[in-house]
Scaffold this motif. Structure first.
Motif, PDB file in Angstrom:
ATOM      1  N   PHE A  14       0.825  -1.207   0.000  1.00  0.00           N
ATOM      2  CA  PHE A  14       0.000   0.000   0.000  1.00  0.00           C
ATOM      3  C   PHE A  14       0.858   1.254   0.000  1.00  0.00           C
ATOM      4  N   LYS A  15       0.331   2.308  -0.629  1.00  0.00           N
ATOM      5  CA  LYS A  15       0.962   3.626  -0.623  1.00  0.00           C
ATOM      6  C   LYS A  15      -0.109   4.647  -0.255  1.00  0.00           C
ATOM      7  N   ILE A  16       0.294   5.709   0.432  1.00  0.00           N
ATOM      8  CA  ILE A  16      -0.625   6.766   0.814  1.00  0.00           C
ATOM      9  C   ILE A  16      -0.558   7.873  -0.234  1.00  0.00           C
ATOM     10  N   THR A  17      -1.726   8.332  -0.687  1.00  0.00           N
ATOM     11  CA  THR A  17      -1.767   9.418  -1.662  1.00  0.00           C
ATOM     12  C   THR A  17      -1.633  10.754  -0.932  1.00  0.00           C
ATOM     13  N   GLY A  18      -1.521  11.820  -1.691  1.00  0.00           N
ATOM     14  CA  GLY A  18      -1.395  13.145  -1.097  1.00  0.00           C
ATOM     15  C   GLY A  18      -2.620  13.565  -0.310  1.00  0.00           C
ATOM     16  N   SER A  19      -3.791  13.082  -0.731  1.00  0.00           N
ATOM     17  CA  SER A  19      -5.037  13.444  -0.046  1.00  0.00           C
ATOM     18  C   SER A  19      -5.346  12.514   1.119  1.00  0.00           C
ATOM     19  N   GLY A  20      -4.481  11.509   1.368  1.00  0.00           N
ATOM     20  CA  GLY A  20      -4.669  10.629   2.509  1.00  0.00           C
ATOM     21  C   GLY A  20      -5.361   9.317   2.199  1.00  0.00           C
ATOM     22  N   LYS A  21      -5.720   9.099   0.935  1.00  0.00           N
ATOM     23  CA  LYS A  21      -6.322   7.821   0.566  1.00  0.00           C
ATOM     24  C   LYS A  21      -5.226   6.769   0.418  1.00  0.00           C
ATOM     25  N   ILE A  22      -5.635   5.513   0.361  1.00  0.00           N
ATOM     26  CA  ILE A  22      -4.658   4.425   0.282  1.00  0.00           C
ATOM     27  C   ILE A  22      -4.764   3.769  -1.086  1.00  0.00           C
ATOM     28  N   LYS A  23      -3.625   3.720  -1.787  1.00  0.00           N
ATOM     29  CA  LYS A  23      -3.544   3.158  -3.131  1.00  0.00           C
ATOM     30  C   LYS A  23      -3.134   1.699  -3.042  1.00  0.00           C
ATOM     31  N   ARG A  24      -3.663   0.873  -3.968  1.00  0.00           N
ATOM     32  CA  ARG A  24      -3.349  -0.550  -3.975  1.00  0.00           C
ATOM     33  C   ARG A  24      -3.261  -1.046  -5.405  1.00  0.00           C
ATOM     34  N   LYS A  25      -2.652  -2.215  -5.581  1.00  0.00           N
ATOM     35  CA  LYS A  25      -2.601  -2.875  -6.887  1.00  0.00           C
ATOM     36  C   LYS A  25      -3.753  -3.861  -6.977  1.00  0.00           C
ATOM     37  N   HIS A  26      -4.150  -4.200  -8.204  1.00  0.00           N
ATOM     38  CA  HIS A  26      -5.176  -5.216  -8.410  1.00  0.00           C
ATOM     39  C   HIS A  26      -4.555  -6.610  -8.322  1.00  0.00           C
ATOM     40  N   ALA A  27      -5.354  -7.560  -7.889  1.00  0.00           N
ATOM     41  CA  ALA A  27      -4.918  -8.953  -7.813  1.00  0.00           C
ATOM     42  C   ALA A  27      -5.179  -9.647  -9.154  1.00  0.00           C
ATOM     43  N   PHE A  28      -4.782 -10.896  -9.259  1.00  0.00           N
ATOM     44  CA  PHE A  28      -5.050 -11.762 -10.426  1.00  0.00           C
ATOM     45  C   PHE A  28      -4.312 -11.316 -11.680  1.00  0.00           C
ATOM     46  N   LYS A  29      -3.118 -10.754 -11.548  1.00  0.00           N
ATOM     47  CA  LYS A  29      -2.361 -10.307 -12.720  1.00  0.00           C
ATOM     48  C   LYS A  29      -0.989 -10.968 -12.778  1.00  0.00           C
ATOM     49  N   SER A  30      -0.727 -11.983 -11.934  1.00  0.00           N
ATOM     50  CA  SER A  30       0.630 -12.518 -11.866  1.00  0.00           C
ATOM     51  C   SER A  30       0.850 -13.751 -12.739  1.00  0.00           C
ATOM     52  N   CYS A  63       0.918   1.890  11.000  1.00  0.00           N
ATOM     53  CA  CYS A  63       1.205   2.732  12.180  1.00  0.00           C
ATOM     54  C   CYS A  63       0.905   4.197  11.911  1.00  0.00           C
ATOM     55  N   MET A  64      -0.222   4.455  11.332  1.00  0.00           N
ATOM     56  CA  MET A  64      -0.631   5.841  11.054  1.00  0.00           C
ATOM     57  C   MET A  64      -1.712   6.309  12.006  1.00  0.00           C
TER      58      MET A  64
END
Length: 65
Positions: A14-30, A63-64
């Motif tokens: 996970f990564k945090i965006t500038g606005s505080g939302k949490i970004k994720r990758k999609h599953a089922f692509k490996s 830990c946010m």
């Protein structure tokens, strides 16, 4: 009192965006991509956002809170 430790699995996913939302990758692509359509694979490439109901748990793992 010891320091809080971040969950290593969460910080890799996970990564945090500038606005505080949490970004994720999609599953089922490996793997097993032969039976999936081009459109499905293309749409899985783009990042998504974590659902609002799941955000508190992920923020706790990072830990946010």
């Amino acid at each position: 009192m010891p320091k809080m430790k971040t969950k290593s699995s969460a910080k890799k996913r996970f990564k945090i965006t500038g606005s505080g939302k949490i970004k994720r990758k999609h599953a089922f692509k490996s793997h097993i991509l032969t039976k999936k359509t081009k459109k499905q694979k293309r749409n899985l490439t783009h990042d998504g956002l974590v659902h609002k109901a799941d955000e508190p748990n992920i923020k706790q793992q990072l830990c946010m809170k």
